[in-house]
Motif scaffolding. Structure first.
Motif, PDB file in Angstrom:
ATOM      1  N   LEU A   1       3.104  -5.233   2.926  1.00  9.36           N
ATOM      2  CA  LEU A   1       3.976  -4.126   3.317  1.00  9.36           C
ATOM      3  C   LEU A   1       5.410  -4.571   3.561  1.00  9.36           C
ATOM      4  O   LEU A   1       6.313  -3.731   3.645  1.00  9.36           O
ATOM      5  CB  LEU A   1       3.432  -3.444   4.575  1.00  9.36           C
ATOM      6  CG  LEU A   1       2.076  -2.752   4.433  1.00  9.36           C
ATOM      7  CD1 LEU A   1       1.642  -2.154   5.768  1.00  9.36           C
ATOM      8  CD2 LEU A   1       2.138  -1.667   3.363  1.00  9.36           C
TER       9      LEU A   1
ATOM     10  N   TRP B   1       0.808  -1.215   0.000  1.00 10.84           N
ATOM     11  CA  TRP B   1       0.000   0.000   0.000  1.00 10.84           C
ATOM     12  C   TRP B   1       0.846   1.272   0.000  1.00 10.84           C
ATOM     13  O   TRP B   1       0.345   2.337  -0.348  1.00 10.84           O
ATOM     14  CB  TRP B   1      -0.917   0.024   1.231  1.00 10.84           C
ATOM     15  CG  TRP B   1      -1.766  -1.195   1.388  1.00 10.84           C
ATOM     16  CD1 TRP B   1      -1.628  -2.179   2.310  1.00 10.84           C
ATOM     17  CD2 TRP B   1      -2.895  -1.571   0.594  1.00 10.84           C
ATOM     18  NE1 TRP B   1      -2.578  -3.149   2.158  1.00 10.84           N
ATOM     19  CE2 TRP B   1      -3.384  -2.798   1.093  1.00 10.84           C
ATOM     20  CE3 TRP B   1      -3.540  -0.999  -0.512  1.00 10.84           C
ATOM     21  CZ2 TRP B   1      -4.478  -3.461   0.560  1.00 10.84           C
ATOM     22  CZ3 TRP B   1      -4.641  -1.657  -1.044  1.00 10.84           C
ATOM     23  CH2 TRP B   1      -5.098  -2.864  -0.518  1.00 10.84           C
TER      24      TRP B   1
ATOM     25  N   PHE C   1      -2.007  -6.478   5.820  1.00 13.98           N
ATOM     26  CA  PHE C   1      -0.685  -5.881   5.990  1.00 13.98           C
ATOM     27  C   PHE C   1       0.452  -6.699   5.386  1.00 13.98           C
ATOM     28  O   PHE C   1       1.595  -6.241   5.369  1.00 13.98           O
ATOM     29  CB  PHE C   1      -0.399  -5.684   7.485  1.00 13.98           C
ATOM     30  CG  PHE C   1      -1.391  -4.810   8.185  1.00 13.98           C
ATOM     31  CD1 PHE C   1      -1.352  -3.428   8.061  1.00 13.98           C
ATOM     32  CD2 PHE C   1      -2.398  -5.376   8.970  1.00 13.98           C
ATOM     33  CE1 PHE C   1      -2.277  -2.628   8.706  1.00 13.98           C
ATOM     34  CE2 PHE C   1      -3.320  -4.577   9.625  1.00 13.98           C
ATOM     35  CZ  PHE C   1      -3.261  -3.196   9.490  1.00 13.98           C
TER      36      PHE C   1
ATOM     37  N   ALA D   1      -4.338   1.141  13.589  1.00  9.88           N
ATOM     38  CA  ALA D   1      -3.844   0.260  12.530  1.00  9.88           C
ATOM     39  C   ALA D   1      -2.499  -0.347  12.901  1.00  9.88           C
ATOM     40  O   ALA D   1      -2.204  -1.488  12.521  1.00  9.88           O
ATOM     41  CB  ALA D   1      -3.738   1.040  11.216  1.00  9.88           C
TER      42      ALA D   1
ATOM     43  N   ARG E   1       6.521   3.487   6.833  1.00 14.13           N
ATOM     44  CA  ARG E   1       5.299   2.689   6.773  1.00 14.13           C
ATOM     45  C   ARG E   1       4.690   2.525   8.163  1.00 14.13           C
ATOM     46  O   ARG E   1       3.479   2.639   8.347  1.00 14.13           O
ATOM     47  CB  ARG E   1       5.603   1.312   6.168  1.00 14.13           C
ATOM     48  CG  ARG E   1       5.996   1.386   4.706  1.00 14.13           C
ATOM     49  CD  ARG E   1       6.618   0.091   4.219  1.00 14.13           C
ATOM     50  NE  ARG E   1       7.133   0.285   2.867  1.00 14.13           N
ATOM     51  CZ  ARG E   1       6.756  -0.408   1.798  1.00 14.13           C
ATOM     52  NH1 ARG E   1       5.853  -1.367   1.936  1.00 14.13           N
ATOM     53  NH2 ARG E   1       7.259  -0.154   0.618  1.00 14.13           N
TER      54      ARG E   1
ATOM     55  N   PHE F   1      -7.683   2.680   7.869  1.00 15.73           N
ATOM     56  CA  PHE F   1      -6.764   1.969   6.983  1.00 15.73           C
ATOM     57  C   PHE F   1      -7.534   1.216   5.903  1.00 15.73           C
ATOM     58  O   PHE F   1      -7.197   1.288   4.707  1.00 15.73           O
ATOM     59  CB  PHE F   1      -5.903   1.010   7.799  1.00 15.73           C
ATOM     60  CG  PHE F   1      -5.072   0.063   6.978  1.00 15.73           C
ATOM     61  CD1 PHE F   1      -3.921   0.498   6.334  1.00 15.73           C
ATOM     62  CD2 PHE F   1      -5.446  -1.269   6.859  1.00 15.73           C
ATOM     63  CE1 PHE F   1      -3.151  -0.385   5.582  1.00 15.73           C
ATOM     64  CE2 PHE F   1      -4.684  -2.153   6.102  1.00 15.73           C
ATOM     65  CZ  PHE F   1      -3.532  -1.711   5.462  1.00 15.73           C
TER      66      PHE F   1
ATOM     67  N   LEU G   1       1.020   3.832   9.575  1.00 16.98           N
ATOM     68  CA  LEU G   1       0.050   2.999  10.295  1.00 16.98           C
ATOM     69  C   LEU G   1      -0.259   3.583  11.670  1.00 16.98           C
ATOM     70  O   LEU G   1      -1.393   3.495  12.146  1.00 16.98           O
ATOM     71  CB  LEU G   1       0.590   1.576  10.443  1.00 16.98           C
ATOM     72  CG  LEU G   1       0.780   0.775   9.146  1.00 16.98           C
ATOM     73  CD1 LEU G   1       1.309  -0.617   9.462  1.00 16.98           C
ATOM     74  CD2 LEU G   1      -0.517   0.689   8.352  1.00 16.98           C
TER      75      LEU G   1
ATOM     76  N   TYR H   1      -7.721   1.153  12.337  1.00 11.66           N
ATOM     77  CA  TYR H   1      -7.829   0.059  11.381  1.00 11.66           C
ATOM     78  C   TYR H   1      -8.969   0.306  10.391  1.00 11.66           C
ATOM     79  O   TYR H   1      -8.837   0.023   9.195  1.00 11.66           O
ATOM     80  CB  TYR H   1      -8.033  -1.261  12.114  1.00 11.66           C
ATOM     81  CG  TYR H   1      -8.015  -2.465  11.190  1.00 11.66           C
ATOM     82  CD1 TYR H   1      -6.938  -2.723  10.355  1.00 11.66           C
ATOM     83  CD2 TYR H   1      -9.084  -3.357  11.161  1.00 11.66           C
ATOM     84  CE1 TYR H   1      -6.913  -3.829   9.512  1.00 11.66           C
ATOM     85  CE2 TYR H   1      -9.081  -4.473  10.337  1.00 11.66           C
ATOM     86  CZ  TYR H   1      -7.987  -4.697   9.512  1.00 11.66           C
ATOM     87  OH  TYR H   1      -7.976  -5.793   8.673  1.00 11.66           O
TER      88      TYR H   1
ATOM     89  N   CYS I   1      -6.756   1.020   1.797  1.00 15.95           N
ATOM     90  CA  CYS I   1      -7.083  -0.156   0.988  1.00 15.95           C
ATOM     91  C   CYS I   1      -8.227   0.097   0.016  1.00 15.95           C
ATOM     92  O   CYS I   1      -8.405  -0.663  -0.937  1.00 15.95           O
ATOM     93  CB  CYS I   1      -7.437  -1.334   1.892  1.00 15.95           C
ATOM     94  SG  CYS I   1      -6.200  -1.717   3.146  1.00 15.95           S
TER      95      CYS I   1
ATOM     96  N   TRP J   1      -1.869  -4.304  12.818  1.00 14.66           N
ATOM     97  CA  TRP J   1      -0.724  -4.975  12.180  1.00 14.66           C
ATOM     98  C   TRP J   1      -0.004  -5.866  13.197  1.00 14.66           C
ATOM     99  O   TRP J   1       0.298  -7.031  12.922  1.00 14.66           O
ATOM    100  CB  TRP J   1       0.250  -3.937  11.623  1.00 14.66           C
ATOM    101  CG  TRP J   1       1.593  -4.525  11.291  1.00 14.66           C
ATOM    102  CD1 TRP J   1       1.916  -5.301  10.221  1.00 14.66           C
ATOM    103  CD2 TRP J   1       2.793  -4.415  12.082  1.00 14.66           C
ATOM    104  NE1 TRP J   1       3.232  -5.686  10.276  1.00 14.66           N
ATOM    105  CE2 TRP J   1       3.800  -5.152  11.404  1.00 14.66           C
ATOM    106  CE3 TRP J   1       3.107  -3.769  13.266  1.00 14.66           C
ATOM    107  CZ2 TRP J   1       5.106  -5.250  11.900  1.00 14.66           C
ATOM    108  CZ3 TRP J   1       4.402  -3.864  13.763  1.00 14.66           C
ATOM    109  CH2 TRP J   1       5.384  -4.595  13.085  1.00 14.66           C
TER     110      TRP J   1
END
Length: 505
Positions: free
Chosen positions: A238, A171, A235, A224, A180, A192, A184, A189, A197, A228
């Motif tokens: 990533l 992403w 995720f 988020a 990254r 995210f 996050l 979430y 997404c 993760w």
């Protein structure tokens, strides 16, 4: 009208609105007849703390009456932290006299508030895509291959969920690993899924309660970065290392990552300390030779003397007990907004319907009770998370708690019976005659607040409000799980040990 009324009845409910003119006071909610029992933060347990908060306690309490008792240590709060502090004090001073005071009617109430994460440890093997979310109830077992294809959601949402689980892309192309993680850390979430997404709204709605059982709030408030760290879908593309957690991960996620077991219960006191339940503390004062602790015994204010006092209660209560605290400490203490929870234990007359259902535990996507699980031979556990997650953990907890405390007990019973009928009805369950007993533990102040992203910009580097709030104040130390930037159960015991050390001669 013939039931005798104690002075406590004047601190909450209708008596206060009539006698003290508190027109906004909530009516007192009593256990209705039948199989329902309500425990925990009942209106009786909260009446005196709320009267202190609203400034109406002392107008009706009457003068304090000394008991003539004196203790080496008085602990305010009988949960894990309070009992941990008492046990540590007695380990250091075996001959000491110790008194524990708590506002709940029984110390056993604290034992029912389990360590966060026990629901998620076993995981859910089914999801109820419920009427509140998708217009009709559809139970889907997630333990069978191809379960996403059976979800009653939009076709594109099923495609998005498959991609999130099976082959999510990168992403953040061209961004460093640290960049990254920072991205996050700035998102929930849900954000995210929606913003990064581009997931279909049905996909986000299906995932929303994934965090509720462990955290007490849904993915609109759950970070988020912790999603993760917990292994949520989306995720894998990533390319982030799984060797260590991120510095931005919350204490609970970091503890789980390193495989540390949940905090154990406080050591047993085995009769070495006196314990008085149903005795909310209303004042703590330093004196030249001892501290004076005042508590309400249901009829009048009583006082005891103490060589030392540990406040192992909710941080937000402390300013009302210690009005002499500096303003900065009072502000810091009041920032600790605990997360509300409801736990129900339902004993079935005939557990056959659940066995015919063929699943062990169920996550609901939008109904009042967000989780149900069967415990042999005949018990169903249910969990509800009243936090208004769209407002964030702190503001959402405050708003959700207000709604919870205004919800009649009979409404809670109705939701329990209703959801069990929806879940087990197709397997032949009778929600009327099929239930032997319901016990609901209502916790308006359940989970200690935990510093986490994206809500606390000062995390993980500090300074933390808990550091400004705690510390010795004369003969008094402030403990409680709100007072440590650590995982919840771990925080209670850590704060207890620190408070004992602060008061050490």
């Amino acid at each position: 009208m013939d039931v005798p009324m104690t002075r406590r009845d004047f601190f909450d409910g209708i008596a206060v609105s009539c006698v003290a003119g508190a027109g906004n006071a909530a009516p007192k909610l009593l256990d209705p007849p039948g199989p329902l029992t309500v425990r925990g933060d009942t209106s009786e347990a909260l009446s005196v703390p709320h009267a202190l908060r609203d400034g109406r306690f002392w107008a009706h309490a009457g003068p304090a009456v000394p008991t003539g008792e004196s203790y080496d240590l008085v602990v305010v709060g009988g949960g894990r932290g309070g009992r941990g502090a008492a046990a540590e004090w007695l380990r250091r001073h075996p001959a000491a006299s110790v008194l524990l005071l708590d506002n709940h009617e029984t110390f056993d109430d604290h034992e029912t508030l389990e360590e966060p994460g026990t629901w998620e440890t076993a995981g859910f093997d089914a999801v109820m895509c419920d009427e509140e979310s998708f217009g009709a109830d559809t139970l889907v077992s997630t333990a069978t291959p191809g379960w996403i294809d059976r979800l009653p959601i939009a076709r594109r949402a099923r495609r998005d969920l498959r991609a999130l689980h099976e082959d999510p892309p990168d992403w953040f192309p061209g961004t460093t690993a640290e960049g990254r993680l920072e991205r996050l850390a700035g998102l929930t979430y849900s954000a995210f899924l929606r913003e990064v997404c581009g997931a279909h709204p049905d996909a986000e709605r299906f995932c929303r309660t994934m965090s509720s059982a462990e955290w007490g709030y849904d993915t609109r408030a759950f970070g988020a970065i912790d999603a993760w760290g917990t292994g949520y879908p989306g995720f894998a593309g990533l390319g982030l290392s799984r060797a260590e957690p991120s510095r931005y991960n919350s204490p609970t996620v970091r503890r789980h990552w390193h495989g540390r077991p949940p905090a154990t219960a406080a050591p047993a006191l085995d009769g070495r300390a006196r314990m008085r339940a149903g005795s909310p503390v209303v004042s703590v004062r330093n004196g030249p030779a001892s501290a004076t602790v005042a508590y309400f015994d249901g009829h009048q204010v009583r006082t005891v003397e103490a060589g030392a006092v540990i406040l192992a209660c909710w941080s937000a209560v402390v300013p009302y007990l210690l009005p002499g605290l500096p303003a900065a400490r009072r502000r810091a203490l009041r920032q600790a907004a605990r997360v509300p929870l409801l736990e129900a234990t339902v004993r079935l007359r005939d557990p056959g319907a659940w066995r015919r259902l063929g699943v062990r535990s169920v996550r609901w996507t939008g109904a009042y009770w967000c989780a149900t699980a069967f415990t042999p031979p005949d018990t169903v556990r249910m969990l509800a998370t009243p936090c208004r997650s769209e407002l964030g953990p702190a503001a959402g907890s405050v708003a959700g708690r207000k709604e919870l405390l205004m919800t009649p007990y009979e409404t809670l019973e109705h939701t329990v019976r209703g959801q069990l009928a929806r879940l087990l009805g197709p397997a032949g369950f009778d929600p009327g005659g099929g239930i032997a007993a319901i016990t609901i533990h209502r916790w308006g102040h359940a989970l200690a607040p935990e510093y986490c992203r994206p809500w606390h910009a000062f995390y993980p580097d500090g300074p933390f409000p808990s550091e400004a709030a705690r510390g010795r104040f004369g003969r008094i130390a402030i403990a409680g799980s709100d007072a440590e930037p650590a995982a919840r159960g771990e925080a209670a015991l850590k704060a207890a040990l620190r408070a004992v050390e602060e008061l050490a001669p």
